[in-house]
Motif scaffolding. Structure first.
Motif, PDB file in Angstrom:
ATOM      1  N   ASP A  76     -16.335 -38.475 -24.474  1.00 45.65           N
ATOM      2  CA  ASP A  76     -17.523 -38.401 -24.105  1.00 45.65           C
ATOM      3  C   ASP A  76     -18.150 -37.040 -24.109  1.00 45.65           C
ATOM      4  OD1 ASP A  76     -17.476 -41.115 -23.171  1.00 45.65           O
ATOM      5  OD2 ASP A  76     -16.399 -40.708 -21.553  1.00 45.65           O
ATOM      6  N   VAL A  77     -17.645 -36.230 -24.938  1.00 52.06           N
ATOM      7  CA  VAL A  77     -18.055 -34.650 -24.752  1.00 52.06           C
ATOM      8  C   VAL A  77     -19.342 -34.760 -25.832  1.00 52.06           C
ATOM      9  CG1 VAL A  77     -17.589 -32.642 -25.590  1.00 52.06           C
ATOM     10  CG2 VAL A  77     -15.817 -33.603 -24.360  1.00 52.06           C
ATOM     11  N   LYS A  78     -20.469 -34.141 -25.361  1.00 51.80           N
ATOM     12  CA  LYS A  78     -21.617 -33.998 -26.023  1.00 51.80           C
ATOM     13  C   LYS A  78     -21.362 -32.472 -27.104  1.00 51.80           C
ATOM     14  CE  LYS A  78     -23.494 -37.217 -23.716  1.00 51.80           C
ATOM     15  NZ  LYS A  78     -23.583 -38.515 -24.228  1.00 51.80           N
ATOM     16  N   ILE A  79     -21.499 -32.815 -28.167  1.00 51.29           N
ATOM     17  CA  ILE A  79     -21.340 -31.579 -29.089  1.00 51.29           C
ATOM     18  C   ILE A  79     -23.041 -31.373 -29.528  1.00 51.29           C
ATOM     19  CG2 ILE A  79     -20.699 -30.873 -31.529  1.00 51.29           C
ATOM     20  CD1 ILE A  79     -18.472 -31.538 -29.593  1.00 51.29           C
ATOM     21  N   ILE A  80     -23.086 -29.860 -29.277  1.00 45.05           N
ATOM     22  CA  ILE A  80     -24.503 -29.431 -29.466  1.00 45.05           C
ATOM     23  C   ILE A  80     -24.572 -28.378 -30.436  1.00 45.05           C
ATOM     24  CG2 ILE A  80     -26.581 -28.424 -28.759  1.00 45.05           C
ATOM     25  CD1 ILE A  80     -26.072 -29.739 -25.847  1.00 45.05           C
ATOM     26  N   ILE A  81     -25.025 -28.204 -31.622  1.00 46.44           N
ATOM     27  CA  ILE A  81     -24.950 -27.226 -32.675  1.00 46.44           C
ATOM     28  C   ILE A  81     -26.226 -26.426 -32.351  1.00 46.44           C
ATOM     29  CG2 ILE A  81     -24.990 -26.527 -35.170  1.00 46.44           C
ATOM     30  CD1 ILE A  81     -22.782 -28.719 -34.247  1.00 46.44           C
ATOM     31  N   LEU A  82     -25.593 -25.036 -32.548  1.00 43.78           N
ATOM     32  CA  LEU A  82     -26.529 -23.986 -32.294  1.00 43.78           C
ATOM     33  C   LEU A  82     -26.405 -23.140 -33.822  1.00 43.78           C
ATOM     34  CD1 LEU A  82     -24.852 -22.327 -29.283  1.00 43.78           C
ATOM     35  CD2 LEU A  82     -26.689 -23.925 -29.301  1.00 43.78           C
ATOM     36  N   GLY A  83     -27.716 -23.339 -34.281  1.00 43.98           N
ATOM     37  CA  GLY A  83     -28.138 -22.613 -35.615  1.00 43.98           C
ATOM     38  C   GLY A  83     -29.532 -21.691 -35.632  1.00 43.98           C
ATOM     39  N   THR A  84     -29.648 -21.161 -36.779  1.00 41.15           N
ATOM     40  CA  THR A  84     -30.888 -20.298 -36.805  1.00 41.15           C
ATOM     41  C   THR A  84     -31.691 -21.178 -37.891  1.00 41.15           C
ATOM     42  OG1 THR A  84     -30.017 -18.962 -38.742  1.00 41.15           O
ATOM     43  CG2 THR A  84     -29.601 -17.994 -36.439  1.00 41.15           C
ATOM     44  N   ASP A  85     -33.012 -20.552 -37.914  1.00 40.51           N
ATOM     45  CA  ASP A  85     -33.870 -21.100 -38.500  1.00 40.51           C
ATOM     46  C   ASP A  85     -33.623 -21.166 -40.202  1.00 40.51           C
ATOM     47  OD1 ASP A  85     -36.717 -22.556 -38.545  1.00 40.51           O
ATOM     48  OD2 ASP A  85     -37.156 -20.790 -40.040  1.00 40.51           O
ATOM     49  N   ALA A  86     -32.759 -20.018 -40.519  1.00 40.14           N
ATOM     50  CA  ALA A  86     -32.185 -19.820 -41.815  1.00 40.14           C
ATOM     51  C   ALA A  86     -31.079 -20.900 -42.260  1.00 40.14           C
ATOM     52  CB  ALA A  86     -31.898 -18.504 -41.917  1.00 40.14           C
ATOM     53  N   GLU A  87     -30.545 -21.529 -41.309  1.00 48.55           N
ATOM     54  CA  GLU A  87     -29.563 -22.496 -41.280  1.00 48.55           C
ATOM     55  C   GLU A  87     -29.764 -23.902 -41.350  1.00 48.55           C
ATOM     56  OE1 GLU A  87     -25.864 -19.496 -39.543  1.00 48.55           O
ATOM     57  OE2 GLU A  87     -27.080 -21.031 -38.028  1.00 48.55           O
ATOM     58  N   LYS A  88     -30.912 -24.107 -41.611  1.00 47.76           N
ATOM     59  CA  LYS A  88     -31.471 -25.549 -41.562  1.00 47.76           C
ATOM     60  C   LYS A  88     -30.696 -26.446 -42.449  1.00 47.76           C
ATOM     61  CE  LYS A  88     -35.812 -24.696 -40.985  1.00 47.76           C
ATOM     62  NZ  LYS A  88     -37.362 -24.693 -40.914  1.00 47.76           N
ATOM     63  N   GLY A  89     -30.229 -25.989 -43.424  1.00 51.54           N
ATOM     64  CA  GLY A  89     -29.472 -26.647 -44.529  1.00 51.54           C
ATOM     65  C   GLY A  89     -28.444 -27.371 -43.836  1.00 51.54           C
TER      66      GLY A  89
END
Length: 223
Positions: A76-89
């Motif tokens: 049930d763990v929520k996974i949240i990705i942390l990226g930069t604007d340059a990593e939108k790929g």
């Protein structure tokens, strides 16, 4: 403290981790259980603690996609990705994996914390810039497909959703936040949340990105 949101933070950069940890722990409802640059600690931490949220660097996610998918499938763990604007790929891969949110490291920290709390309630959150990029990508593909034909007519699904829900759906496509939609339609943010929840249920989707993609495919929106 009971009912705290238990968080694990995994990111390559120590200075960033320490800054995020400091901000999160200013909120009494959040507790950072572990902070590391090593993804391999995750299994141990999940077994030893009741974790609610994993904040995961985008590049680390890309190298551990299959394991992340299993965490999502079997917990049930929520996974949240942390990226930069340059990593939108990396966004498409994150969506395919079923992550619960994608936040930008450049975000205002108050919005950052609010997004985490929203995800904990069962909603998904993708930074508005991501939705805009997806819309633009679909817009380009539609323009290419219909370059030699007349503009594709918009078919508002008023037989499926209320007029107000259609208005909210259009504004979601434009990348507006709930707060922005509330201002645009001169209604309360709570009312917007109710409309969005109703839309997700009727559309059988789990987040605004899925809603926008489905609406575009069905030609329900002006692009």
């Amino acid at each position: 403290m009971e009912n705290q949101i238990q968080v694990v933070l995994i990111d390559h950069y120590q200075i960033f981790r320490e800054g995020v940890k400091k901000v999160l722990e200013k909120d009494s409802s959040i507790n950072v259980i572990a902070s590391s640059d090593d993804y391999s600690i995750l299994d141990y931490v999940l077994k030893a603690n009741q974790i609610d949220v994993v904040l995961l660097d985008a590049k680390i996610f890309i190298h551990n996609q299959e394991h992340v998918k299993n965490v999502i499938l079997y917990s049930d763990v929520k996974i949240i990705i942390l990226g930069t604007d340059a990593e939108k790929g990396h966004v498409k891969e994150a969506i395919k994996a079923g992550v619960h949110g994608y936040l930008f490291k450049e975000m205002d920290m108050f919005a950052f914390v609010d997004a985490i709390k929203l995800i904990i309630t069962g909603e998904s959150y993708y930074h508005p810039n991501i939705t805009s990029d997806l819309v633009n990508e679909y817009r380009k593909s539609l323009q290419a497909a219909h370059r030699k034909s007349e503009k594709t007519p918009v078919h508002r699904p008023l037989h499926l959703y209320t007029r107000r829900e259609c208005e909210v759906l259009q504004l979601l496509t434009d990348g507006q936040s709930n707060r922005d939609i509330a201002k645009s339609l001169n209604i309360s943010e709570k009312t917007v949340k109710n409309h969005v929840s109703s839309l997700f249920k009727k559309m059988q989707v789990h987040d605004r990105t899925q809603a926008v993609v489905k609406a575009i495919k069905n030609k329900w929106l002006e692009l």
